[in-house]
Write a protein that holds these residues in place. Structure first.
Motif, mmCIF file in Angstrom:
data_model
loop_
_atom_site.group_PDB
_atom_site.id
_atom_site.type_symbol
_atom_site.label_atom_id
_atom_site.label_comp_id
_atom_site.label_asym_id
_atom_site.label_seq_id
_atom_site.Cartn_x
_atom_site.Cartn_y
_atom_site.Cartn_z
ATOM 1 N N TYR A 236 0.834 -1.206 0.000
ATOM 2 C CA TYR A 236 0.000 0.000 0.000
ATOM 3 C C TYR A 236 0.869 1.256 0.000
ATOM 4 C CZ TYR A 236 -3.315 3.533 1.651
ATOM 5 O OH TYR A 236 -4.073 4.660 1.782
ATOM 6 N N TRP A 237 1.851 1.307 0.912
ATOM 7 C CA TRP A 237 2.646 2.525 1.039
ATOM 8 C C TRP A 237 3.632 2.704 -0.105
ATOM 9 C CZ3 TRP A 237 0.610 6.155 3.464
ATOM 10 C CH2 TRP A 237 -0.145 5.942 4.604
ATOM 11 N N ALA A 238 4.125 1.608 -0.662
ATOM 12 C CA ALA A 238 5.011 1.716 -1.824
ATOM 13 C C ALA A 238 4.262 2.309 -3.005
ATOM 14 C CB ALA A 238 5.571 0.340 -2.177
ATOM 15 N N ARG A 239 3.060 1.852 -3.232
ATOM 16 C CA ARG A 239 2.252 2.377 -4.335
ATOM 17 C C ARG A 239 1.819 3.818 -4.064
ATOM 18 N NH1 ARG A 239 -0.648 -2.387 -7.126
ATOM 19 N NH2 ARG A 239 -2.514 -1.071 -7.200
ATOM 20 N N ALA A 240 1.589 4.134 -2.781
ATOM 21 C CA ALA A 240 1.170 5.488 -2.421
ATOM 22 C C ALA A 240 2.251 6.534 -2.689
ATOM 23 C CB ALA A 240 0.764 5.536 -0.947
ATOM 24 N N LEU A 241 3.513 6.102 -2.719
ATOM 25 C CA LEU A 241 4.588 7.054 -3.050
ATOM 26 C C LEU A 241 4.320 7.729 -4.388
ATOM 27 C CD1 LEU A 241 7.916 5.228 -2.057
ATOM 28 C CD2 LEU A 241 6.716 7.024 -0.798
ATOM 29 N N HIS A 242 3.649 7.008 -5.290
ATOM 30 C CA HIS A 242 3.378 7.541 -6.629
ATOM 31 C C HIS A 242 1.936 8.027 -6.772
ATOM 32 C CE1 HIS A 242 7.221 5.965 -8.204
ATOM 33 N NE2 HIS A 242 7.015 5.013 -7.319
ATOM 34 N N GLY A 243 1.009 7.358 -6.088
ATOM 35 C CA GLY A 243 -0.399 7.708 -6.253
ATOM 36 C C GLY A 243 -0.849 8.890 -5.430
ATOM 37 N N TRP A 244 -0.367 9.001 -4.194
ATOM 38 C CA TRP A 244 -0.867 10.057 -3.321
ATOM 39 C C TRP A 244 -0.517 11.478 -3.789
ATOM 40 C CZ3 TRP A 244 1.766 13.429 0.161
ATOM 41 C CH2 TRP A 244 0.904 14.231 0.905
ATOM 42 N N PRO A 245 0.679 11.738 -4.359
ATOM 43 C CA PRO A 245 0.945 13.108 -4.815
ATOM 44 C C PRO A 245 -0.085 13.626 -5.821
ATOM 45 C CG PRO A 245 2.990 11.890 -4.677
ATOM 46 C CD PRO A 245 1.885 10.892 -4.448
#
Length: 266
Positions: A63-72
Motif C-alpha cells: 500500500y505505502w510503496a504504491r502510495a509514493l506515486h499515487g498520493w501526490p
C-alpha cells in the motif's frame, strides 16, 4: 443554457436548499481517477480493506510503496469548475450541506463551507495505537527517504492515492508513528470499515432539514452513500442525479441527467 442545465436549475430553485451528495466522478476533471465504469463495475482491483491493512504487514508495505506515486496526484489536485460552481451555489442558498464521499478536500479548497467528509480526509494521518494525528505529507517524505529505490519506479495513478505497481514489496520500510511507533493510517474510512456514527447522524440530519437531494458523480454502489437516497425516498423528498452511467438509485430518482458534470453545472 442547455435543457439539462435548465432542468437542474429549476429543481434547485424549487427545492432550495438541497443537500448535495458527491462522489469520485466530480473530481475526475481534477485529474483524480475514479473507481467504477459506467455500469458501476470496478475499473481495477477493489481498494484496500481495513482488516487487511491492519493485519497484513506485506499488504501494508505494498500500500505505502504504491502510495509514493499515487498520493501526490491526490495531494496536488486543484478544485475544478464543478467544485467552484457548487461553492457558488452554496453561497447563493440553492444548496445547503455538501456530503462528499471523496477524501480529497477539494470542496473546501473551492470555498464550500458546510461540508461533511463522509469517508474522511486523505491528507491527514492517524495512529491506530495512540490516536495521534499528523500531516500525511510528513509521512510521505519519511517514506521517500527510507525507500529511494521504490520512489524511482514508474507507475500509473489509481483512485484515492493508489498506483499501479507490482514488484517485491518485502524490503519496503514503513514510517511508523513518531509518538509511539504504532501503525499509521490515512484518516479515511477504508472498505470493510464503517463510517463513524456521529458523522452519519450529522449527514442524515442535514438531509432531513433540507428540501431534497442532489447526487453528483456517484454510482451509489456503496451503501454509505446509497443510504441517503433511500432516506430521501422514504421521506418523499425529490432526488436528482447528475452522473455518467447507471447508479444504484436510478429507480428512486425524480430525474436523472447522464451527461458530463461540468457541462451541466458550469
Amino acid at each position: 443554457m442547455s435543457e439539462n442545465r435548465k432542468t437542474l436549475q429549476h429543481f434547485l430553485e424549487q427545492n432550495k436548499p438541497v443537500t448535495v451528495l458527491t462522489g469520485a466522478g466530480l473530481s475526475t476533471a481534477s485529474g483524480i481517477p475514479d473507481y467504477r465504469d459506467s455500469n458501476g463495475n470496478w475499473k481495477s482491483a477493489p481498494p484496500m480493506q481495513h482488516r487487511d491493512f491492519m493485519t497484513n504487514e506485506l499488504l501494508r508495505k505494498r500500500y505505502w510503496a504504491r502510495a509514493l506515486h499515487g498520493w501526490p496526484v491526490l495531494y496536488n489536485a486543484q478544485p475544478n469548475a464543478s467544485h467552484l460552481a457548487l461553492a457558488k451555489m452554496q453561497k447563493e442558498g440553492l444548496i445547503g450541506t455538501i456530503i462528499t464521499q471523496n477524501v480529497d478536500g477539494l470542496h473546501q479548497r473551492a470555498g464550500a463551507t458546510d461540508v461533511i467528509n463522509l469517508h474522511g480526509y486523505a491528507n491527514e494521518m492517524v495512529c491506530m495505537s495512540c490516536g495521534a494525528q499528523s500531516p500525511r505529507l510528513e509521512m510521505h517524505e519519511r517514506c521517500l527517504a527510507l525507500n529511494p529505490e521504490f520512489a524511482e519506479m514508474d507507475a500509473t495513478a489509481l483512485p484515492d492515492g493508489d498506483a499501479d505497481i507490482e514488484t517485491d514489496f518485502s524490503t519496503f520500510q514503513i514510517a511508523d508513528c513518531l509518538n509511539c511507533g504504532g501503525i499509521l493510517k490515512p484518516d479515511v474510512v477504508y472498505f470493510g470499515d464503517t463510517v463513524p456514527k456521529t458523522r452519519v447522524a450529522e449527514a442524515k440530519q442535514a438531509l432531513a432539514e433540507s428540501e431534497g437531494l442532489l447526487v453528483i458523480g456517484s454510482s451509489l454502489m456503496v451503501f454509505s452513500g446509497y443510504r441517503f437516497a433511500r432516506q430521501a425516498a422514504k421521506n418523499n423528498q425529490p432526488i436528482a442525479i447528475l452522473t455518467r452511467g447507471k447508479t444504484r438509485a436510478d429507480d428512486l430518482a425524480t430525474f436523472k441527467i447522464d451527461e458530463d458534470i461540468e457541462s451541466v453545472l458550469v
